[in-house]
Design an enzyme around this catalytic site. Structure first.
Site, PDB file in Angstrom:
ATOM      1  N   ARG A   1    -105.434 -55.240  71.768  1.00 26.60           N
ATOM      2  CA  ARG A   1    -104.761 -54.786  72.985  1.00 26.60           C
ATOM      3  C   ARG A   1    -105.730 -54.652  74.161  1.00 26.60           C
ATOM      4  O   ARG A   1    -105.344 -54.836  75.321  1.00 26.60           O
ATOM      5  CB  ARG A   1    -104.041 -53.469  72.697  1.00 26.60           C
ATOM      6  CG  ARG A   1    -102.812 -53.653  71.791  1.00 26.60           C
ATOM      7  CD  ARG A   1    -102.402 -52.363  71.103  1.00 26.60           C
ATOM      8  NE  ARG A   1    -101.145 -52.473  70.360  1.00 26.60           N
ATOM      9  CZ  ARG A   1    -101.045 -52.989  69.125  1.00 26.60           C
ATOM     10  NH1 ARG A   1    -102.137 -53.445  68.514  1.00 26.60           N
ATOM     11  NH2 ARG A   1     -99.877 -53.050  68.515  1.00 26.60           N
TER      12      ARG A   1
ATOM     13  N   LYS B   1     -96.288 -59.609  54.471  1.00 25.64           N
ATOM     14  CA  LYS B   1     -97.611 -59.545  55.096  1.00 25.64           C
ATOM     15  C   LYS B   1     -98.341 -60.849  54.783  1.00 25.64           C
ATOM     16  O   LYS B   1     -97.733 -61.876  54.496  1.00 25.64           O
ATOM     17  CB  LYS B   1     -98.367 -58.318  54.592  1.00 25.64           C
ATOM     18  CG  LYS B   1     -97.779 -56.991  55.089  1.00 25.64           C
ATOM     19  CD  LYS B   1     -98.060 -56.787  56.564  1.00 25.64           C
ATOM     20  CE  LYS B   1     -97.678 -55.413  57.050  1.00 25.64           C
ATOM     21  NZ  LYS B   1     -98.019 -55.207  58.474  1.00 25.64           N
TER      22      LYS B   1
ATOM     23  N   ARG C   1     -97.511 -58.246  49.242  1.00 23.06           N
ATOM     24  CA  ARG C   1     -98.509 -57.290  48.753  1.00 23.06           C
ATOM     25  C   ARG C   1     -97.996 -56.450  47.586  1.00 23.06           C
ATOM     26  O   ARG C   1     -98.793 -55.982  46.772  1.00 23.06           O
ATOM     27  CB  ARG C   1     -98.996 -56.409  49.907  1.00 23.06           C
ATOM     28  CG  ARG C   1     -99.913 -57.172  50.851  1.00 23.06           C
ATOM     29  CD  ARG C   1    -100.399 -56.349  52.012  1.00 23.06           C
ATOM     30  NE  ARG C   1    -101.415 -57.097  52.744  1.00 23.06           N
ATOM     31  CZ  ARG C   1    -101.822 -56.803  53.978  1.00 23.06           C
ATOM     32  NH1 ARG C   1    -101.294 -55.781  54.625  1.00 23.06           N
ATOM     33  NH2 ARG C   1    -102.761 -57.530  54.563  1.00 23.06           N
TER      34      ARG C   1
ATOM     35  N   SER D   1    -106.342 -53.157  65.888  1.00 23.01           N
ATOM     36  CA  SER D   1    -105.168 -53.055  66.772  1.00 23.01           C
ATOM     37  C   SER D   1    -105.587 -52.775  68.213  1.00 23.01           C
ATOM     38  O   SER D   1    -105.059 -53.365  69.161  1.00 23.01           O
ATOM     39  CB  SER D   1    -104.235 -51.945  66.282  1.00 23.01           C
ATOM     40  OG  SER D   1    -103.727 -52.243  65.010  1.00 23.01           O
TER      41      SER D   1
ATOM     42  N   ASP E   1    -100.390 -50.736  56.316  1.00 18.02           N
ATOM     43  CA  ASP E   1    -101.482 -51.662  56.001  1.00 18.02           C
ATOM     44  C   ASP E   1    -102.398 -51.132  54.906  1.00 18.02           C
ATOM     45  O   ASP E   1    -103.182 -51.891  54.334  1.00 18.02           O
ATOM     46  CB  ASP E   1    -102.315 -51.946  57.256  1.00 18.02           C
ATOM     47  CG  ASP E   1    -101.610 -52.898  58.210  1.00 18.02           C
ATOM     48  OD1 ASP E   1    -100.807 -53.721  57.727  1.00 18.02           O
ATOM     49  OD2 ASP E   1    -101.859 -52.804  59.418  1.00 18.02           O
TER      50      ASP E   1
END
Length: 747
Positions: free
Chosen positions: A338, A654, A658, A334, A627
């Site tokens: 970014r 996802k 899942r 993540s 996650d």
């Protein structure tokens, strides 16, 4: 029409095949189909008697004819494999014959020339003429080099026109597929443009460079000291001059267009060298190097999947094991995403350490290169980004391909909604099934114009030149990607943009914006930005990814006698749900050496084996571990008692569903696991071995690798190729710590 792909050699299903021109391509086509036994007779036509003799002796054809009329009488398929400038004369001869219902096709590398010649000869394009171009070859030539396997796993492009008979097109398509080719259909003009750029221009440059250097007075010295790069680039200058003379004349319009574009780019390079403009040179060189790698990976994967119809990489996980040692898992995905986005939009040069070199983050990096940002690296996790400012992005040359990265697509849609140019965002088969209306809808409310595919799925086309207006948005579901998308759009929107989430989600975007000097106001679950400020370059150190650490946290918790230290892991409070949940289950986890690096809290995490118990997972922890649930389901399967998860419907959209996929896999291992619409109920108990399917979802594959620690027999995990997308070197770290999982040897 029979499907030739499913028939075994036996009675022929077609009549006579005639191949006119018994060189490498025509001979290989004839030989391959003759060996398949698909035609009652394969007849060759060639003006060279020696080629005809060799063709019959080596089994390329059944017989040869010298007369075109007798060869073609009663033929079912006629393949034209003559040099491209000989095609006009041959088509004129064929137009004088009664060809009955024969299908015509050819192998020329410039299709516009062939179509024009056919229309001239027949007064109109014959409906049963299917132009084609096999992209295959060999350093050998002539019928003696004919190879029945020449086209296997190579592209063949068919270029039907408006009046092409669909049955004729289907038959030619099937014949090439019977030879193992990967067949695509393309418009004539598009084919010639693509081949001019990818094949014809490189040959022209190679011929021209070698000829230019050979004419210089010091030519002997030049060639004596030529290095490998010169030899590699100029290898194609050894190609057949007559053939390429024909190709350049046949496709001259398309070649001239691409040559003019290249000449303009070459002039720009010359100007940069003349001016000593190192930034411009670095931009060209980095874009070229990494674009080549990026697209090679994309095409390699696509070619493998399309041509082989099998991408089932299997992991074989042996039962038992114990974890020990100290490891550092890859950088946080993540934060890596970014860092590229904000570094590109900042003013100045941003240095990033610990960047995750997985395919998702690299897709984001390549996208900004495509939009004109000069980015050096990654090299051992180090990336240097030469920012262009909030308004410095340039239109990409084509669609931005984002592979399997939902983060890239959702966050980029916010940034691109306010750019002055149009952009199309695409991805692989998995990403193309993911919902995008959750970002498209609020962006449209801000003034963006976004077109999606069916049911709000990719591709996304974002129209440029829109004026965005800030708004207050209350998210219907907790999603860091949606929040980040809208905050990034808010950098450009008039007034304030505030986003309120129903439960806390990861706040990396807010933290990093502040790290780049952009003011962000956070009040409870509401984050607010306003336009009119700038991003200033900074240094970023990416901590290890807690989502990647989660597999080892669970592994060491369930494997008796284990003790493991995970170094420099990000412990952002919006991401530590996995630690909180494991502790509630009785996990023995402690945080050591806590510190703040680049605005993000990090720590070394020590985890010891523990006897876990089933729990009702608090719903307020669900967004903080969204996650990590696949591997938490493995922990639940190894726990004593029942574990219940609710409020996690997000897991169904996802990379896979899942909830269902994990339930199916756990049930296959003998665990009682009942999926619910928004969660799952798992009763802990003994794990057996068996076959499980990850459905291309990397987290599923890694979770079942961890499950093997408590299994009583080996676990075979199917479709694991995407593990590299999220977690490079997972297998290496697994082996280092004591998890016995590896790729299964291919038969």
């Amino acid at each position: 029409m029979p499907d030739v792909m499913t028939l075994q050699r036996g009675a022929p299903i077609f009549g006579r095949l005639v191949v006119i021109g018994l060189g490498l391509i025509g001979g290989s086509f004839a030989k391959g189909l003759r060996e398949k036994g698909l035609f009652a007779e394969v007849v060759g036509v060639d003006k060279d008697p020696e080629s005809c003799r060799i063709a019959v002796e080596t089994g390329v054809v059944d017989r040869c004819e010298t007369e075109l009329a007798s060869a073609c009488r009663g033929a079912e398929v006629i393949q034209l494999a003559v040099p491209i400038l000989a095609m006009e004369k041959l088509l004129g001869q064929l137009a004088q014959l009664d060809l009955g219902n024969a299908v015509l096709t050819d192998v020329g590398s410039a299709k516009g020339n062939v179509v024009r010649a056919a229309r001239l000869a027949f007064d109109q394009m014959p409906a049963r003429f299917v132009p084609g171009h096999p992209i295959a070859g060999s350093e050998k030539s002539g019928v003696e080099a004919a190879n029945a396997s020449l086209f296997r796993r190579h592209k063949v492009i068919l270029t039907p026109v408006e009046n092409t008979d669909p049955a004729a097109l289907a038959q030619v398509d099937q014949l090439w597929r019977a030879l193992g080719a990967d067949v695509e259909h393309m418009e004539v003009e598009h084919h010639d443009e693509v081949l001019a750029a990818t094949s014809h221009l490189p040959h022209l440059l190679a011929f021209g460079l070698v000829d230019s250097l050979a004419k210089r007075s010091e030519n002997l010295e030049i060639f004596r000291y030529a290095a490998g790069g010169f030899r590699d680039f100029t290898r194609i200058a050894g190609s057949d001059p007559v053939m390429w003379h024909d190709i350049f004349l046949a496709n001259r319009e398309a070649v001239l267009r691409i040559l003019d574009v290249f000449r303009a780019d070459l002039d720009a390079l010359r100007a940069a060298v003349d001016a000593g403009d190192g930034h411009e040179l670095l931009g060209v060189f980095t874009r070229a190097r990494f674009a080549r790698e990026h697209f090679s990976k994309i095409l390699a994967r696509r070619a493998y999947v399309d041509a082989m119809h099998n991408n089932d990489l299997i992991y074989l996980a042996q039962p038992g094991g114990q974890l020990s040692g100290r490891i550092r898992v890859p950088g946080d995905k993540s934060i890596s995403h970014r860092s590229i986005m904000l570094g590109s939009l900042a003013e100045g040069t941003t240095e990033v350490e610990g960047f995750l070199e997985g395919e998702d983050a690299l897709a984001t990096l390549q996208s900004f290169r495509d939009m004109g940002v000069v980015i050096e690296g990654p090299h051992h996790g180090r990336v240097t980004i030469h920012g262009v400012g909030l308004n410095g992005l340039k239109p990409p040359p084509g669609p931005l391909y984002l592979g399997n990265s939902g983060t890239s697509m959702r966050l980029l849609s916010g940034l691109l909604a306010a750019q002055p140019f149009d952009t199309t965002l695409t991805g692989d088969a998995s990403l193309s099934k993911r919902p995008m209306n959750r970002v498209a809808k609020p962006l449209r409310e801000m003034g963006a114009v976004i077109e999606t595919g069916p049911e709000g799925r990719p591709p996304l086309t974002i129209r440029g030149g829109q004026r965005l207006t800030g708004m207050s948005y209350e998210m219907p579901m907790a999603s860091a990607q949606v929040k980040s998308c809208l905050l990034l759009a808010g950098l450009y929107a008039a007034g304030e943009t505030s986003v309120t989430e129903p439960a806390p989600t990861r706040d990396h975007t807010e933290r990093m914006l502040q790290g780049f000097g952009y003011p962000v106001k956070v009040d409870g679950n509401t984050a607010t930005v306003e336009s009119g400020h700038k991003l200033s370059a900074c240094k970023i150190e990416v901590p290890a990814d807690i989502s990647s650490a989660a597999f080892f946290l669970v592994a060491a918790s369930i494997a008796e006698g284990s003790e493991l230290v995970l170094e420099h892991v990000g412990i952002n409070p919006t991401r530590t749900g996995v630690i909180d949940i494991l502790k509630l289950m009785g996990g023995d986890i402690s945080l050591e050496n806590q510190r703040v690096v680049g605005g993000e809290p990090v720590a070394d995490i020590r985890v010891r084996a523990a006897k876990l118990k089933g729990i009702d997972i608090p719903e307020d922890l669900v967004p903080l571990a969204i996650d990590e649930f696949p591997v938490l389901f493995v922990a639940a399967a190894c726990a004593e008692g029942r574990t219940v998860l609710r409020g996690a419907e997000e897991l169904r959209v996802k990379e896979s569903d899942r909830i269902q996929v994990m339930a199916d896999g756990l049930q296959a291992l003998g665990v009682k696991a009942e999926p619910t619409p928004d969660g799952i109920v798992i009763d802990g108990g003994p794990l057996g071995g068996g076959e499980v399917w990850s459905h291309g979802d990397h987290r599923i594959a890694m979770s079942f690798s961890v499950a093997s620690l408590r299994a009583s027999a080996p676990i075979r995990i199917h479709d694991c190729a995407n593990v590299a997308t999220s977690f490079p070197n997972f297998l290496g770290l697994a082996a280092q710590t004591g998890i016995r999982v590896a790729e299964e040897a291919q038969a």
